[in-house]
Design an enzyme around this catalytic site. Structure first.
Site, PDB file in Angstrom:
ATOM      1  N   HIS A 278       9.539  37.612  53.534  1.00  0.00           N
ATOM      2  CA  HIS A 278      10.295  36.542  54.200  1.00  0.00           C
ATOM      3  C   HIS A 278      11.768  36.682  53.851  1.00  0.00           C
ATOM      4  O   HIS A 278      12.118  36.931  52.698  1.00  0.00           O
ATOM      5  CB  HIS A 278       9.778  35.180  53.754  1.00  0.00           C
ATOM      6  CG  HIS A 278      10.187  34.041  54.621  1.00  0.00           C
ATOM      7  ND1 HIS A 278      11.488  33.588  54.685  1.00  0.00           N
ATOM      8  CD2 HIS A 278       9.477  33.263  55.483  1.00  0.00           C
ATOM      9  CE1 HIS A 278      11.547  32.566  55.541  1.00  0.00           C
ATOM     10  NE2 HIS A 278      10.336  32.362  56.035  1.00  0.00           N
ATOM     11  N   ARG A 301      17.463  27.606  59.743  1.00  0.00           N
ATOM     12  CA  ARG A 301      18.160  28.485  60.681  1.00  0.00           C
ATOM     13  C   ARG A 301      17.943  28.056  62.124  1.00  0.00           C
ATOM     14  O   ARG A 301      18.763  28.327  62.995  1.00  0.00           O
ATOM     15  CB  ARG A 301      17.715  29.932  60.459  1.00  0.00           C
ATOM     16  CG  ARG A 301      18.274  30.523  59.178  1.00  0.00           C
ATOM     17  CD  ARG A 301      17.817  31.948  58.923  1.00  0.00           C
ATOM     18  NE  ARG A 301      16.514  31.997  58.285  1.00  0.00           N
ATOM     19  CZ  ARG A 301      15.438  32.543  58.815  1.00  0.00           C
ATOM     20  NH1 ARG A 301      15.491  33.089  60.030  1.00  0.00           N
ATOM     21  NH2 ARG A 301      14.297  32.556  58.164  1.00  0.00           N
TER      22      ARG A 301
END
Length: 513
Positions: A278, A301
């Site tokens: 990740h 994000r």
């Protein structure tokens, strides 16, 4: 003496009925219990489905930990389902297959996508108070479809994984034909003999069962060479030795026990070498070399967070797929500059106050209390914190915001991507208010490989490529859905879709055999 003999006989009878209770159908036939191994979201989904489909069959859920929940309880990004205008099943399916890089099983992906709305509705059916109404667009998705929970009325964050686990735990507590055994380790499974061997409260027990469902998760929790406390080699060291000593977002319980049980029973495996790293695990500045990291949710994000290297420049599309973004962070080569750790790749994650409000300020404040976010008053303080020229940083943000304005002014025309291929710009980054700045690093997060299953969640034999009778599996212990790379939100979805399928298949198998 007779009293002692009678007492021993009584104890034996009670133990037999506690561990090996049979349920009889209307014809008087005895049905052995279904055993489900692993208490994460896949295991809980399988338990509820099996127990409600056939209430006359006992279901035993076992977990080696003292509490159930596993990695599912730590999930923060959300669960995918196609519910937003403009989205489509075809688009969702294409996004998943594209992320899988040609290794995903199309039949498994098709089932995952086409049962996504039903999965969401099923969760809400188990607990009508479960609110999954916040929807965001995460990396690799062409539309918003990742659902999570809004904050509680008092402003406290409501983590989607923990809340979903709680909903199903409460539902299981209502089911009279379910037993939950914690601190119980399964040593061996013998599907053809309809028997398992487990260790409960320090005692070894052989239990007769009608079917076994493996839902015990992946093997991304132990990134050392040797497994603790057993001292055997970890599965990660066997299949992805290049990731040894990398930080992980997993708990240590994610050590591949279920995969090993399946292998010993003759199961086939697939894609074991494909481990998802990740892109955004939070770095704690007070303990930067900790081997365990809090996940910086992808939803940060999704609301417009930008990533900056040590020079204060963007270097990637922040909404790229996880594998692409991780590669970009490694290539940014910002080690040991400014506040960034010298021992591994990392970068800065920067958000404005409006982004934080949209994400959930209560959750962000939790991270800030942990020291994972620094709050800066205005752009100049951000520049001072990351040790770059404020004029240069202002120019960087201005270039970004030009794309935001361009899309806001003309939504009918598809605007050209920026220099990094980014086409979705949720919010402007220039602000006179507070900025939230964190440091993130790629972390071992998820294992795409595992036991091979078919669309009915039956585990396939390595010898015959046919289903192993009475053995089913769901969740991260399996393979085939995610291929090379998993999309955010598809893990919780897989747990529900295939957990329910495994529970249903096990219940039908138990009834028919």
């Amino acid at each position: 003496m007779r009293f002692v003999s009678f007492l021993l006989l009584l104890i034996s009878i009670l133990l037999y009925h506690y561990y090996s209770t049979y349920y009889s159908d209307d014809m008087g036939n005895e049905t052995l219990p279904i055993l489900i191994i692993g208490g994460g979201l896949a295991g809980l989904s399988a338990t509820v489905e099996a127990a409600t489909l056939e209430p006359s069959v006992k279901v035993i859920l076992v977990d080696k930990e003292a509490n159930i929940g596993g990695n599912s309880a730590k999930a923060t990004s959300g669960i995918n389902a196609m519910t937003e205008p403009g989205d489509s099943l075809d688009a969702f399916e294409r996004d998943t297959l594209a992320s899988g890089g040609g290794l995903s099983n199309p039949d498994l992906v098709h089932k995952l996508v086409h049962e996504s709305e039903e999965a969401l509705a099923w969760l809400k059916l188990q607990d009508p108070t479960l609110d999954l109404g916040v929807v965001s667009q995460c990396g690799g998705h062409t539309h918003p479809r990742t659902h999570r929970c809004p904050p509680a009325p008092d402003g406290r964050p409501v983590p989607v994984g923990f809340r979903t686990i709680t909903a199903l735990k409460d539902r299981i507590a209502q089911l009279s034909n379910v037993q939950v055994w914690t601190s119980t380790r399964v040593a061996n499974i013998y599907p053809e003999e309809k028997r398992v061997r487990l260790v409960k409260e320090g005692e070894t027990l052989d239990l007769d069962v009608s079917a076994v469902v493996l839902t015990s998760g992946g093997f991304a929790g132990q990134t050392q060479e040797l497994q603790q406390p057993e001292g055997t080699k970890t599965l990660l060291s066997e299949y992805a030795p290049q990731l040894l000593n990398t930080a992980t977002t997993n708990g240590p319980w994610a050590n591949g026990d279920g995969v090993r049980l399946g292998l010993a029973a003759g199961a086939a495996t697939k894609d074991m070498e494909h481990i998802q790293v990740h892109p955004s695990g939070f770095v704690d500045p007070n303990n930067p070399n900790s081997g365990s990291k809090f996940l910086a949710p992808e939803a940060l994000r999704a609301y417009g967070a930008v990533m900056l290297n040590a020079d204060g420049h963007r270097f990637a599309d922040e909404l790229s797929r996880r594998d692409v973004l991780t590669k970009s962070i490694f290539e940014a080569n910002s080690r040991g500059r400014g506040h960034l750790p010298p021992d591994y790749a990392s970068c800065y994650l920067v958000l404005t106050e409006p982004m934080i409000e949209q994400f959930g300020k209560a959750t962000a404040s939790f991270y800030a209390k942990k020291g994972l976010f620094v709050q800066c008053n205005g752009l100049d303080e951000v520049a001072a914190y990351i040790q770059v020229d404020p004029t240069q940083l202002k120019d960087e943000f201005t270039r970004y915001d030009m794309h935001v304005v361009e899309r806001k002014n003309d939504t009918s025309v598809k605007a050209a991507p920026d220099a990094f291929g980014k086409t979705v710009f949720p919010n402007p980054i220039t602000s006179d208010g507070t900025y939230w700045v964190g440091i993130i690093t790629p972390c071992v997060h998820y294992t795409m490989g595992g036991l091979a299953i078919n669309s009915e969640a039956a585990v396939m034999s390595s010898k015959t490529n046919n289903p192993i009778p009475g053995l089913f599996a769901a969740g991260e212990v399996t393979s085939g859905v995610h291929g090379r790379n998993r999309l955010a939100g598809n893990s919780l979805l897989e747990c529900v879709v295939y957990g329910r399928t495994a529970g249903r298949s096990a219940s039908l198998y138990a009834s028919e055999n």
